[in-house]
Scaffold this motif. Sequence first.
Motif, mmCIF file in Angstrom:
data_model
loop_
_atom_site.group_PDB
_atom_site.id
_atom_site.type_symbol
_atom_site.label_atom_id
_atom_site.label_comp_id
_atom_site.label_asym_id
_atom_site.label_seq_id
_atom_site.Cartn_x
_atom_site.Cartn_y
_atom_site.Cartn_z
ATOM 1 N N PRO A 1 34.714 40.063 10.908
ATOM 2 C CA PRO A 1 35.192 39.019 10.005
ATOM 3 C C PRO A 1 36.021 37.977 10.765
ATOM 4 C CG PRO A 1 35.560 41.182 9.065
ATOM 5 C CD PRO A 1 35.096 41.399 10.468
ATOM 6 N N THR A 2 36.122 36.804 10.207
ATOM 7 C CA THR A 2 36.841 35.710 10.856
ATOM 8 C C THR A 2 38.336 35.998 10.903
ATOM 9 O OG1 THR A 2 35.203 34.176 9.977
ATOM 10 C CG2 THR A 2 37.261 33.231 10.803
ATOM 11 N N TYR B 1 42.054 39.719 9.493
ATOM 12 C CA TYR B 1 40.619 39.522 9.281
ATOM 13 C C TYR B 1 40.343 39.134 7.833
ATOM 14 C CZ TYR B 1 40.098 41.849 13.787
ATOM 15 O OH TYR B 1 40.181 42.182 15.116
ATOM 16 N N ASP B 2 39.540 38.103 7.668
ATOM 17 C CA ASP B 2 39.090 37.685 6.348
ATOM 18 C C ASP B 2 37.656 38.169 6.162
ATOM 19 O OD1 ASP B 2 39.395 36.541 3.902
ATOM 20 O OD2 ASP B 2 38.938 34.505 4.547
ATOM 21 N N LEU B 3 37.372 38.732 5.002
ATOM 22 C CA LEU B 3 36.048 39.299 4.774
ATOM 23 C C LEU B 3 34.979 38.212 4.735
ATOM 24 C CD1 LEU B 3 36.841 41.976 2.070
ATOM 25 C CD2 LEU B 3 36.524 42.293 4.511
ATOM 26 N N PRO B 4 33.787 38.496 5.255
ATOM 27 C CA PRO B 4 32.693 37.516 5.213
ATOM 28 C C PRO B 4 32.378 37.107 3.779
ATOM 29 C CG PRO B 4 32.136 39.349 6.654
ATOM 30 C CD PRO B 4 33.394 39.731 5.937
ATOM 31 N N PHE C 1 29.929 44.805 8.609
ATOM 32 C CA PHE C 1 30.099 43.394 8.247
ATOM 33 C C PHE C 1 28.837 42.566 8.418
ATOM 34 C CE2 PHE C 1 34.114 45.066 10.081
ATOM 35 C CZ PHE C 1 34.837 45.125 8.905
#
Length: 449
Positions: free
Chosen positions: A332-333, A359-362, A327
């Motif tokens: 990820p956030t 998790y949300d992808l960057p 990542f």
Amino acid sequence: MSQKKIFLVLIAICMFSLFLHHRGHLNLTFEAFWLSCPSSTNSSTQGSSGSALKHTSVAFLKTHKTASSTVQNILFRFAERNNLSVALPVTTCQHQFCYPQPFSVHFVHPYTTSPDIITNHLRFSHSELRRLMPRKTVYITILREPAAMFESLFSYFNQNCLSFKRVPNGSLENFLDHPWRYYRPEELDSMYARNTLTHDLGGDKDHPSKEAPAYAKRFAAEVDRVFSLVMISEYFDESLVLLRRLLSWDLDDVLYVSLNMRTPDSKSSLSSENTAKVRSWNAIDSVIYDYFNASLWRQLRSLGLPCVEREVQLLRRSRDRLVRGCFGGNLPTLRSASQIKNKALRPWQPSSKVAIVGYDLPVNITQKGQVPLRDECLKMIMPEVQYTQLLLRSESLRYRRRFPLRNSKQILRTVRHVRSDREPPSPSLIQRPSETMARSTRGAQQLSQ
């Protein structure tokens, strides 16, 4: 310059190029050599070199609210990397093996009836698993301190479990003050409201109170005879040290990120008084947890605690490297399901009363023109439901390629009836038939950790 010197120069250039290309891996290898315990280093080296093969037949009992989704993800990824078959539930059971019914081979999807690994939620039945799994299968599970686990269960299933749903204001304190006012043993989802670990392990969660202490000790001893390792979620990394040794796996095989977590505002701290009430209400679970927590620390001390700590630190540094490689920096956030754009990464939400984050992808990964996220990285943060569906599609394609002409009746006959070297738990310690038969398939629809 002589031919010999030219040859040596070329060798040196090749070695230097190899070092630059695999620098991170070599650094990790050197750290493993210097920092981990001697026996661990040997098992890791042997596993990767082939002189001692990795164990590939694993039955993981996925218990509720114990960090078991994270262990499951480790096993899923290991299976894919090593081209292993994973037992998966029939579609009517959704992503669990018709839990809370006792496990049966009939709950296994016909395309996955010769598995190496089984890890989705099920209610343990050693005799049925012996029919399905290879003879040398290693049995493992994970437990969590009963008070912390019960607080998580109460929050997670407050709208699914009737024993919790009828409590005024959804108050855990009110439930603990008068549990029998709300609890109904015969109800479909009552296993979430009392001795959940015992139920998952195939035991009697409602064993008569007067006999419960003796029953709990006997049952813990039976579990100990069947399971080669019982992990403890409060000491997750230390448990992974033991898991890696038991299975002769490499360090890379047990790297992870935490999955299926609640938001901080969904959690509540328990007073010492309420902690005591939880442990009293879940008396059988408490005995089992204390038994295996003590067992875990005996195993860790036998390895040497300084060595274990060094290997834990090595594992965490290796995990950080993996995260940076996947990542580009930090994880990820964490976001709520509604905020995650990629549907494959949205965790299932048990109710509107509790939020499970994923998790949300960057942004720099999802932007057009950027290098796509590696498959291994994506699956490391993929929730259980989506990963199970993905594996089922993969297993179905593989089966159809192998047996293009088989019909469903022929497929069902491929279930292997293989006996284990170990004896099954005593029938006296297993759930009463009258109680288990009262369960319906509605329980399989309850999605859990």
